[in-house]
Design an enzyme around this catalytic site. Sequence first.
Site, PDB file in Angstrom:
ATOM      1  N   GLU A 261       0.839  -1.209   0.000  1.00 37.67           N
ATOM      2  CA  GLU A 261       0.000   0.000   0.000  1.00 37.67           C
ATOM      3  C   GLU A 261       0.871   1.256   0.000  1.00 37.67           C
ATOM      4  O   GLU A 261       0.560   2.244  -0.674  1.00 37.67           O
ATOM      5  CB  GLU A 261      -0.920   0.000   1.226  1.00 37.67           C
ATOM      6  CG  GLU A 261      -2.011  -1.051   1.204  1.00 37.67           C
ATOM      7  CD  GLU A 261      -3.038  -0.821   0.113  1.00 37.67           C
ATOM      8  OE1 GLU A 261      -3.280   0.351  -0.244  1.00 37.67           O
ATOM      9  OE2 GLU A 261      -3.597  -1.801  -0.396  1.00 37.67           O
ATOM     10  N   TRP A 264       2.227   1.654  -3.428  1.00 35.32           N
ATOM     11  CA  TRP A 264       1.205   2.110  -4.374  1.00 35.32           C
ATOM     12  C   TRP A 264       1.216   3.621  -4.505  1.00 35.32           C
ATOM     13  O   TRP A 264       0.994   4.168  -5.588  1.00 35.32           O
ATOM     14  CB  TRP A 264      -0.168   1.620  -3.922  1.00 35.32           C
ATOM     15  CG  TRP A 264      -1.298   1.985  -4.824  1.00 35.32           C
ATOM     16  CD1 TRP A 264      -2.171   3.027  -4.681  1.00 35.32           C
ATOM     17  CD2 TRP A 264      -1.694   1.319  -6.037  1.00 35.32           C
ATOM     18  NE1 TRP A 264      -3.087   3.055  -5.706  1.00 35.32           N
ATOM     19  CE2 TRP A 264      -2.821   2.008  -6.558  1.00 35.32           C
ATOM     20  CE3 TRP A 264      -1.210   0.205  -6.717  1.00 35.32           C
ATOM     21  CZ2 TRP A 264      -3.452   1.623  -7.739  1.00 35.32           C
ATOM     22  CZ3 TRP A 264      -1.850  -0.181  -7.896  1.00 35.32           C
ATOM     23  CH2 TRP A 264      -2.959   0.523  -8.388  1.00 35.32           C
ATOM     24  N   TRP A 292     -21.685   6.002 -21.874  1.00 38.42           N
ATOM     25  CA  TRP A 292     -22.087   6.427 -20.533  1.00 38.42           C
ATOM     26  C   TRP A 292     -23.487   7.019 -20.538  1.00 38.42           C
ATOM     27  O   TRP A 292     -23.882   7.694 -21.492  1.00 38.42           O
ATOM     28  CB  TRP A 292     -21.120   7.475 -19.991  1.00 38.42           C
ATOM     29  CG  TRP A 292     -19.690   7.070 -19.849  1.00 38.42           C
ATOM     30  CD1 TRP A 292     -18.621   7.577 -20.526  1.00 38.42           C
ATOM     31  CD2 TRP A 292     -19.150   6.091 -18.954  1.00 38.42           C
ATOM     32  NE1 TRP A 292     -17.452   6.981 -20.122  1.00 38.42           N
ATOM     33  CE2 TRP A 292     -17.753   6.058 -19.153  1.00 38.42           C
ATOM     34  CE3 TRP A 292     -19.720   5.232 -18.008  1.00 38.42           C
ATOM     35  CZ2 TRP A 292     -16.910   5.210 -18.440  1.00 38.42           C
ATOM     36  CZ3 TRP A 292     -18.884   4.379 -17.294  1.00 38.42           C
ATOM     37  CH2 TRP A 292     -17.493   4.374 -17.512  1.00 38.42           C
ATOM     38  N   ASN A 330     -11.408   1.572   2.703  1.00 37.03           N
ATOM     39  CA  ASN A 330     -10.878   1.286   1.367  1.00 37.03           C
ATOM     40  C   ASN A 330     -11.682   0.221   0.627  1.00 37.03           C
ATOM     41  O   ASN A 330     -11.948   0.354  -0.570  1.00 37.03           O
ATOM     42  CB  ASN A 330      -9.417   0.845   1.459  1.00 37.03           C
ATOM     43  CG  ASN A 330      -8.794   0.665   0.083  1.00 37.03           C
ATOM     44  OD1 ASN A 330      -8.699   1.609  -0.684  1.00 37.03           O
ATOM     45  ND2 ASN A 330      -8.383  -0.552  -0.229  1.00 37.03           N
ATOM     46  N   TRP A 348     -16.755   7.365 -14.788  1.00 29.36           N
ATOM     47  CA  TRP A 348     -15.924   7.320 -13.582  1.00 29.36           C
ATOM     48  C   TRP A 348     -15.461   8.701 -13.145  1.00 29.36           C
ATOM     49  O   TRP A 348     -15.215   8.941 -11.963  1.00 29.36           O
ATOM     50  CB  TRP A 348     -14.714   6.402 -13.789  1.00 29.36           C
ATOM     51  CG  TRP A 348     -13.789   6.799 -14.919  1.00 29.36           C
ATOM     52  CD1 TRP A 348     -13.843   6.373 -16.212  1.00 29.36           C
ATOM     53  CD2 TRP A 348     -12.663   7.690 -14.845  1.00 29.36           C
ATOM     54  NE1 TRP A 348     -12.834   6.936 -16.967  1.00 29.36           N
ATOM     55  CE2 TRP A 348     -12.095   7.753 -16.146  1.00 29.36           C
ATOM     56  CE3 TRP A 348     -12.091   8.440 -13.822  1.00 29.36           C
ATOM     57  CZ2 TRP A 348     -10.977   8.536 -16.437  1.00 29.36           C
ATOM     58  CZ3 TRP A 348     -10.974   9.230 -14.113  1.00 29.36           C
ATOM     59  CH2 TRP A 348     -10.428   9.272 -15.402  1.00 29.36           C
ATOM     60  N   TRP A 371      -9.641   5.084  -9.407  1.00 27.02           N
ATOM     61  CA  TRP A 371     -10.904   5.098 -10.142  1.00 27.02           C
ATOM     62  C   TRP A 371     -10.773   4.364 -11.476  1.00 27.02           C
ATOM     63  O   TRP A 371     -11.655   3.593 -11.863  1.00 27.02           O
ATOM     64  CB  TRP A 371     -11.389   6.537 -10.362  1.00 27.02           C
ATOM     65  CG  TRP A 371     -12.274   6.984  -9.245  1.00 27.02           C
ATOM     66  CD1 TRP A 371     -11.927   7.702  -8.140  1.00 27.02           C
ATOM     67  CD2 TRP A 371     -13.676   6.692  -9.093  1.00 27.02           C
ATOM     68  NE1 TRP A 371     -13.005   7.881  -7.312  1.00 27.02           N
ATOM     69  CE2 TRP A 371     -14.094   7.279  -7.868  1.00 27.02           C
ATOM     70  CE3 TRP A 371     -14.610   6.003  -9.860  1.00 27.02           C
ATOM     71  CZ2 TRP A 371     -15.405   7.187  -7.412  1.00 27.02           C
ATOM     72  CZ3 TRP A 371     -15.920   5.909  -9.399  1.00 27.02           C
ATOM     73  CH2 TRP A 371     -16.307   6.491  -8.193  1.00 27.02           C
TER      74      TRP A 371
END
Length: 453
Positions: A261, A264, A292, A330, A348, A371
Site C-alpha cells: 500500500e 502504491w 455512458w 478502502n 468514472w 478510479w
Amino acid sequence: MTETNLLWLRQDLRLRDQPALVEAAAAGAVIPVYVLDDETPGDWRIGGAQRWWLHHSLASLAKDLKAKGSRLILRRGVAVDVLKELLEETGATAIHAIKHYEPWSRKAEEALGEALVLHDGNHLAPVEQITTGAGQPFKIYGSFWKALRQHLPPDQPVPMPRSIKAPDAWPKSDDLADWDLLPTKPDWSTGFADWTPGEATAQKQAKAFAANRKDYDEHRNLPSQDGSSRLSPHLHFGEISVRAVWHMVEDDAPDDSFARELGWRDFTDGVTLALPRYADENGRPKYDKLPWRNGAAAKRDLKAWQTGQTGYPIVDAGMRQLWQSGWMHNRVRMITASFLVKHLLIDWREGERWFWDCLVDADYGNNAVNWQWVAGTGVDANMWGRIMAPLAQSEKFAAADYIREWVPELAKLSDAAIHDPDEAGCRPDEYPAKIIGHREARERALAAGRAAR
C-alpha cells in the site's frame, strides 16, 4: 546580512524528515512559506474536505515553527508569482522545496527555474529512479513493485533541525482565518471530529498502528472492524513522510500488504509523471467509446449515489460515511466506485470529482489511478467485465455493524437481512428500494463494454 532562503511548503507540512528544510536551514536563515494557489491547478484546486484539513494542518505547523523560533508565512495567489515576489522582497537567494508530481506542480517548478532547489522526500524512492529497462515510468503495478523492492528499505528519515534561524526581517503574512477554508453556512464538518490534523497526531497514529498492526492483513477489508492505518490524510498532506512510516512499521515485513500500500503511493505518482492527464482521460483510449448514461435519469441516479440513497446498504453506508466524516473505508471505496461505474453506467470521472471534493485524503494520482483501476479504463486495471456484486461483498466482508452505524434506518435488522433488506422482505419504509437490480445492471454494463470494443 544573513543569507536567507525560502522554504516552499506544499504537501509536506512537517518538520521531521523534511530534506528541503534541512538544506535551507544549513544554508542560513529560513522563511517557511505556504501559498494557497487556486489558479494554477485549474479544475483541480483542492476540494472542500481538503480545505478543512489544510486549515488545521497549517495552524498546527505554524505552532510547531513558532516553538522553533520561526514563523509560517501565508500568501494567496499564483504560486510562481508569489514566490518570485518574495525573492525580491526578502533578498532570498534560493527556494528550497520537496519535489511534487501533479502536472500543475511540475509546471510551477519549471517556471521557477534556477532559483528553485528541489529535494526528494515524499516517496520511498525517487520516482524517476524506478523505471523500465527503456527508462520509462512503469504503468503496471506488479512490475513497478518488483523494481521498487530493489531500492528498499528506503533511506532513514533525516532528523529535524535543532534550530531554524530567523531572517533579519519577516515578510508580511496573511491571516489563516481570512482564507475561509472552514465551512460555516452550513458547517458540514461536524462529523470530522475524529480527525486531528498535524504532525504530532501523524506521528502518534503511526506509532499506534505499528504497535497493533499484526491483524492488518485480516482486518483491513472488514469495514465493521476498520483495521486500516488511518494514515492516508496525514501522508497526503505530508505531515509524516512515507519513509518514516516504513521504518516505524515495515522493518519486519518488507513485502506484506501494508508495504505494498505504501508502494502504491509511489506508483501512482509515477503514472502521473508518465500520463499527466490521467485524471481526465481514459488510460485505454478504446474506452472513449463507452456509452455512458448522462440524461435526466442518470443525474437522478448520480444524486442517489452521492447521498447514499441507492437501496444497496453497503453502498449507502459508504457514501454517507464519506459525506459525514471526509473518509471512507478502502474496501467500501472499491464497492461504491464499481457501483457507480458498472451498475449505474455513469462516467468514472463523475465519481472521481465527488471523491476529490469530499475526501480529506484526496490525492491527484491515487484518486485517478484507483478510479480507473475499478472502472477498467486504466493502463493497470480490472477488466471491464469484472463487476463487483455489492450485496455479496457486504456479506463476505461482514459489514453488518458498519451499515448499522451509517444507515440508522436499518439498525434493527438482523445480520442475515441487513445486507439486502429488499430480498429479505423487511425493508423499512424510510429506506429506498434498489434503484436497479444487480442482474439488470450487470447485463447492461457488459453490453456497454461490448459496444465500446
